[in-house]
Structure formats: C-alpha cells, structure tokens
Design a protein around this motif. Structure first.
Motif, short mmCIF file in Angstrom:
data_model
loop_
_atom_site.label_atom_id
_atom_site.label_comp_id
_atom_site.label_asym_id
_atom_site.label_seq_id
_atom_site.Cartn_x
_atom_site.Cartn_y
_atom_site.Cartn_z
N THR A 305 -19.38 -7.46 -5.78
CA THR A 305 -18.83 -6.07 -5.49
C THR A 305 -17.86 -5.76 -6.69
N ILE A 306 -18.46 -4.89 -7.54
CA ILE A 306 -17.38 -4.44 -8.66
C ILE A 306 -16.99 -3.19 -8.79
N ARG A 307 -15.57 -3.18 -8.47
CA ARG A 307 -14.97 -1.73 -8.43
C ARG A 307 -14.47 -1.43 -10.00
N GLU A 308 -14.29 -0.24 -10.21
CA GLU A 308 -13.83 -0.07 -11.53
C GLU A 308 -12.53 0.77 -11.77
N GLY A 309 -11.67 0.37 -12.90
CA GLY A 309 -10.47 0.97 -12.98
C GLY A 309 -9.31 0.19 -12.48
N PHE A 310 -8.39 0.08 -13.32
CA PHE A 310 -7.21 -0.46 -13.11
C PHE A 310 -6.37 -0.07 -12.22
N GLU A 311 -6.38 1.24 -11.72
CA GLU A 311 -5.55 1.77 -10.80
C GLU A 311 -6.05 1.50 -9.25
N ASN A 312 -7.42 1.05 -9.09
CA ASN A 312 -8.04 0.81 -7.98
C ASN A 312 -8.06 -0.63 -7.56
N ILE A 313 -7.45 -1.47 -8.30
CA ILE A 313 -7.02 -2.90 -8.09
C ILE A 313 -6.46 -3.10 -6.57
N PRO A 314 -5.42 -2.23 -6.26
CA PRO A 314 -4.83 -2.51 -4.97
C PRO A 314 -5.76 -2.23 -3.73
N GLN A 315 -6.52 -1.05 -3.73
CA GLN A 315 -7.52 -0.83 -2.93
C GLN A 315 -8.57 -1.53 -2.77
N ALA A 316 -9.14 -2.25 -3.85
CA ALA A 316 -10.17 -3.34 -3.64
C ALA A 316 -9.61 -4.48 -2.98
N PHE A 317 -8.06 -4.72 -3.04
CA PHE A 317 -7.75 -5.99 -2.62
C PHE A 317 -7.59 -5.65 -1.08
N MET A 318 -7.15 -4.38 -0.90
CA MET A 318 -7.06 -3.99 0.89
C MET A 318 -8.40 -4.12 1.55
N ASP A 319 -9.47 -3.40 0.68
CA ASP A 319 -10.78 -3.59 1.49
C ASP A 319 -11.35 -5.11 1.82
N LEU A 320 -10.92 -6.10 1.29
CA LEU A 320 -11.34 -7.43 1.49
C LEU A 320 -11.09 -7.68 3.14
N PHE A 321 -9.92 -7.18 3.70
CA PHE A 321 -9.71 -7.11 5.00
C PHE A 321 -10.45 -6.34 5.87
N ASP A 322 -11.00 -5.45 5.38
CA ASP A 322 -11.81 -4.46 6.17
C ASP A 322 -13.76 -5.20 5.94
N GLY A 323 -13.65 -6.06 5.21
CA GLY A 323 -15.16 -6.59 4.83
C GLY A 323 -15.71 -5.67 4.33
N LYS A 324 -15.22 -4.89 3.26
CA LYS A 324 -15.97 -3.88 2.56
C LYS A 324 -16.67 -4.68 1.03
N ASN A 325 -16.73 -5.73 1.18
CA ASN A 325 -17.24 -6.59 -0.34
C ASN A 325 -18.52 -7.20 0.33
N LYS A 326 -19.20 -7.29 -0.48
CA LYS A 326 -20.44 -8.23 -0.47
C LYS A 326 -20.07 -9.23 -1.43
N GLY A 327 -20.07 -10.61 -1.29
CA GLY A 327 -19.82 -11.62 -1.96
C GLY A 327 -18.55 -11.29 -2.71
N LYS A 328 -18.48 -11.90 -4.17
CA LYS A 328 -17.19 -11.76 -4.78
C LYS A 328 -16.76 -10.32 -5.15
N MET A 329 -15.43 -9.84 -4.70
CA MET A 329 -14.72 -8.74 -5.28
C MET A 329 -14.23 -8.83 -6.43
N VAL A 330 -14.47 -8.05 -7.55
CA VAL A 330 -13.69 -8.08 -8.66
C VAL A 330 -13.65 -6.74 -9.25
N VAL A 331 -12.54 -6.33 -10.00
CA VAL A 331 -12.38 -5.03 -10.45
C VAL A 331 -12.28 -4.99 -12.00
N LYS A 332 -13.28 -4.20 -12.42
CA LYS A 332 -13.63 -4.09 -13.98
C LYS A 332 -12.65 -2.99 -14.55
N LEU A 333 -12.16 -3.40 -15.74
CA LEU A 333 -11.20 -2.55 -16.23
C LEU A 333 -11.74 -1.73 -17.67
#
Lengths: 333, 333
Positions: A305-333
């Motif tokens: 699950t690839i999120r985009e944008g530096f400012e979205n790193i915290p939200q991507a992290f928080m979404d792990l705990f709601d199971g919003k990722n499929k497979g590995k979650m990374v953020v692309k800058l």
C-alpha cells in the motif's frame, strides 16, 4: 545553511496515536563530513513496532526522544557522497529520520539495486518484513512438511509473506484477516488454503477448528488479543507459536488481559516465543538471498500500500492500527 | 474370590475437589495370570496433575473414568509373582490403582531397591518428581552458570528439587512459597539464595525485582496465575519459562484470565514452554542415574509429607491445593 522538513515525536501517544503526537518542523542540514552521505528520502516504511518506540517503556530498541525526529526503515537517493563506497545517484536503504533531506553515516547504510526489484520492495519483502517472515517462521516455528500453519494478520506485510513461505515449505496454510476482500486475497494472491474473517466470525475458536481440521502446529502471531485466545483451543501437541506482533493491544492504555496461556501450554507441551528480527542480524544476508531467489522465480509475490507525500507519513502510520493497509505500507516522497 | 478396598472417581470435581468426588468401594481381585504380579500397595503418590485427569477435557493423558479406580504413582510389595523378573518380597514402582491389593502387569513396573533409598523416595526425588525437576530445568530452561533461576511453588515436591539442582548448576536461585516457614526452609534446607512469601507480599513484582537484581533468566513455573503475572515484569531478554504446573488455576471453574503474555515475550525475545515429564521417557534412566548420584553424595536432599492410611488418600490429594504439603506428599498404607 540548508534546511529540511522534519517530523518529530511531539508527545508520547496514550492509546491510539493522534496527529497531535507528531510535530512538523524544519531543521538544519549539517555540513557533509568524511564518511557521510547527503540523502534525499524516496520511500519511508511505517511499521507497527514503531508504536513501541513512541512509548518510553524499555523495549528491544530504545524509545524515540520527544521533539527529536522519528526514524524508520527508508530508501534514499544519494545526492552527494563523502564515502568511497557510494556515488551520487546510488540508492540506499537503512534506518533514517523522517526528513526529506538528511546527512547520514555511510557505514549504517546498504546499497540497493533499483534494477533488481522495485525500490519499495527493499522496505518490504526484501527488507525487514520479508526477513521477519522467513526467519521467524523457520527459526522459531520449525515447520515440518504437512503441518498446519495458522497466520494472524495474514493480509498484512509480514503475514502475507509468512503464508507464502509456508506453502513453499509444504504446509497447510490458514490465514486470519479483517475483511472479506482480504480473506479472498489470501487465497487468490498468496495461495493460502483457507482464510477466516475475524470481523464477521462469531465463534473464532470453532472457525479455526473447521479451517484447521488437523489442529494448529505452527501459529505465526502478529496480533495477540482475542484472536490468539481462540487459537489456544486449537493448538496441537508440541505446537510452536511465534509471537511476532501484538498489534491488537499495542494501543491499550492498560495492560491487556487474556485467557491464561499456561494451562494450554502444559496440556499440549506447546511453546510460545517472542521474535524480533534484530536478534538475528547474522542471518539477514542468507535470508535476503533466499527471498530474492524466491521473488525472482515468482514463488513469492507481495502486495503493498503506497501512500504519497512526506506530510502523510503520520496518517499512514496511524492507519496501520485500523487495518487500512494491504501488505506492506510505505510512503513515497 | 478375594476383595480389596478401592477408591473410584465418583464425580468430576467442579472447582476444588470434594470428598464426595471420591467413592470408597470394594472390588474383586482377579486370578493371577502369566506375566502378572499380585501387589500390596505400600506408598501412594498424590500429585496436582491428577486434578486434570479428573476432568473429562482432553489433556496429555486420558481422563479417569467415572466409577473406575483412580491411579497414580505408587510403590507396592510383590505378594505373588507369575513373571520371572520378579519375586515375592520385591518392591516395585509404577502407576497403580488406588487399591490396597491388586493384580498388575509386570512389564509396566520397575523394581526398586529399599536398601538404596527410602521407598517413598522412588515416588519423589528418584521418581517423577525428581525427573520433572531435572529434565524440565535442563531441557527447557537451558540454564547457564551465573544466571538467575526463579522457582514458584518452591517448597513443593518439584520446586524444592529444581532449586537445589539450580544451585548445583551454579545459578542464583530464588524461590516463591506461601508461608514464612516454607520460605525459611528454602534457604536453610535447600540452599536457595532468597525466598518470597507470596501471601504476605503486596507488590510481588517489586519483591521479585529486589530478590532478582539481575532479572530472571529462567522461570520454573509450578503455579501460574497472579504470581506468574508478576514474574513477567522481571524477565530478562531471551528468558525461558518452563510451564510445569498451574496449580493456582487447576480448580478454577471458568477459564482463568491473566495479563497477556505476548507483549512481554516480544519485548524480551522470551519463551514459554509447556513441560510434561511423559514426553521425555527416553531420558528417564539417565535422569534417575544423575539424581541417585546427587542424592548419594548429599548434593540433593528432600522433604516429604507422609500421610497414613488408605482412606486418607483423597484428603491428602485435596490438601495439595491448600499448600498443606512440604515437598512431596505421599500416603503410606
């Protein structure tokens, strides 16, 4: 002097991490010294274990400091090198601060080859994620062909790789995940033999018994909590549980309570063992080699699950705990 | 035809066993056939694990049947032999029915020597108790000289031997017991370095931390429950817990709940493993040899609580759950 956007730990989360626990700031980029690299971050990995480092409790790695940058596994491009092993344009992986641009010691970084695999794969299947799955399953789980492997958090980064390796090793593989879509994916994408949606299943223990008619020999546990309670009723004599994660309780404010495991372990001569990939550093190169080979021969696949944008790193992290990722979650800058 | 007093399981205990769960009856003694011995029971072992066999839940050994004799480790005198390996007057040990007189197959019994050790010792330190302590500690605990060993149920049959073997192996040994008298005995009789009375200690976790300043490397757990919860806060990286017993919860009517162990195991790369002596039959002879040697050279000592009279077997068994025994509890007939 140049500056860079930086994300610090603003406060130690109580329960679920909140956006206010993170502090967006601008920090200076120091002069490059010998043995150092100037790096532009391209991918940042967000992982459940980081939650532990945000608390100040002693754990297997030091906690993050307040108002200092958070760091996690990252991929970066070398903008400038003062180390003879690296050149401008190289890509590296390592534990880096959540900064757009930073200076880091070359000796702590590993060169990665963007032609051999997608850069993000070096944070997932060819990185800590893949190693955790492979080394945890084989070293602690000691699976034997024909045994039954149960995986919780099966659609997650580690779980989806564990299941596939289980199939390569000749096991019956059953996965537990949180949506019908994820359960379908376990079978269609990752070759699991069966899957259970814990959100729609009332009697987990019975569902596990049905999906694992010969009982559970190896349980690769990423979640802890109620799901792992239900597994206890289904473990076989001499079963092995790999305690890799307990994401279901990481955000608990009080110490979570569960059915006591001791009577089950005694009845079944069964074991549980905590597993942290950092304990097995000497096995990482051989692990990466094996994973790379399986990936090249298409015995392994991965979802990210690839999120985009530096400012979205915290939200991507928080979404792990709601199971919003499929497979590995990374953020692309 | 001759008859014998017999104790059957009358009803499956709910919670604590009651006298009414036992049925005193008279049964016939069958004719002696080839390969069989006629035996007069002299010592009967009562053990916490028998509680499990009184329930009908699947466990590591079959449950006792209702209105059939209970059986446990016993010593008996041979009254008559139809097996060439045994003669009248020999003493044997084995799993025997709670009967004053009985016929048993010779092949399931082992001759014991009343000149080498007291007969009751073959039910304790030279029997299942000693083997449980020795094999559990060494095989699962894998103790290394200088490490700290914590033992719960330390004044009990198994615990008191575990602690002594720990000292022989060069460990710091700390025991947990339920009275000041028992704690004093841990140190004076069995050479423990420190002891904790869980009945008079409010903050068990802190008391353990104080008694184990370097943390706990090996935890030999005979009790489970709250005491084992407190231990979790004191385990070291890579610690090993031997789950040998959970006497504190055997009589629970509902599944006991405890602090979830998973986050602790993960933080500390620690393991817990259920241990049952029956899984290690091939190691019993070597174990007995080692224990006999230590006993002969006075490196090991033991305490036993001897009750008298066939009709007192059920009460002796029930008293185990109130901690009324010091060391091994046996009933002399």
């Amino acid at each position: 002097m140049n500056t860079t956007k930086t994300i610090n730990l603003n406060s130690r989360p109580v329960g679920k991490p909140q956006l206010t626990d993170f502090e967006f700031t601008t920090t200076e980029i120091p002069e490059l010294k010998d043995g150092e690299l100037l790096l532009r971050t391209t991918y940042v990995s967000v992982d459940p274990y980081l939650r532990g480092r945000m608390s100040d409790a002693k754990s297997y790695i030091a906690p993050f400091e307040l108002h200092k940058p958070i760091e996690s596994g990252s991929i970066a491009e070398v903008l400038e090198s003062k180390d003879s092993n690296f050149s401008k344009g190289d890509y590296v992986s390592g534990s880096l601060a959540w900064k757009e641009t930073q200076v880091a010691k070359a000796k702590d970084l590993m060169k990665v080859d963007p032609d051999k695999a997608a850069l993000s794969a070096y944070l997932g299947i060819l990185g800590m994620t893949g190693l955790t799955a492979y080394i945890g399953l084989t070293e602690i789980g000691k699976p034997k062909k024909g045994e039954t492997l149960l995986v919780s958090g099966a659609a997650g980064a580690v779980g989806s790789v564990v299941g596939q390796i289980g199939k390569i090793l000749g096991l019956r593989v059953v996965g537990i995940a949180g949506t019908d879509e994820k359960v379908a994916m376990l079978k269609s994408e990752f070759g699991f033999d069966a899957g259970i949606n814990y959100n729609t299943t009332k009697q987990m223990s019975e569902a596990i018994a049905k999906a694992c008619p010969d009982g559970v020999d190896v349980y690769f546990d990423n979640v802890g909590g109620e799901i792992s309670e239900a597994v206890l009723f289904n473990i076989n004599k001499f079963s092995r549980t790999i305690n890799c994660g307990a994401i279901s309780v990481y955000n608990n404010k009080e110490l979570p309570k569960s059915i006591s495991v001791q009577p089950f372990l005694i009845k079944k001569s069964a074991s549980m063992q905590g597993f942290v990939i950092f304990d097995y550093v000497d096995q990482h190169p051989a692990g990466i080699k094996q994973l790379t080979e399986w990936l090249a021969t298409e015995k392994l696949t991965y979802t990210e699950t690839i999120r985009e944008g530096f400012e979205n790193i915290p939200q991507a992290f928080m979404d792990l705990f709601d199971g919003k990722n499929k497979g590995k979650m990374v953020v692309k800058l």
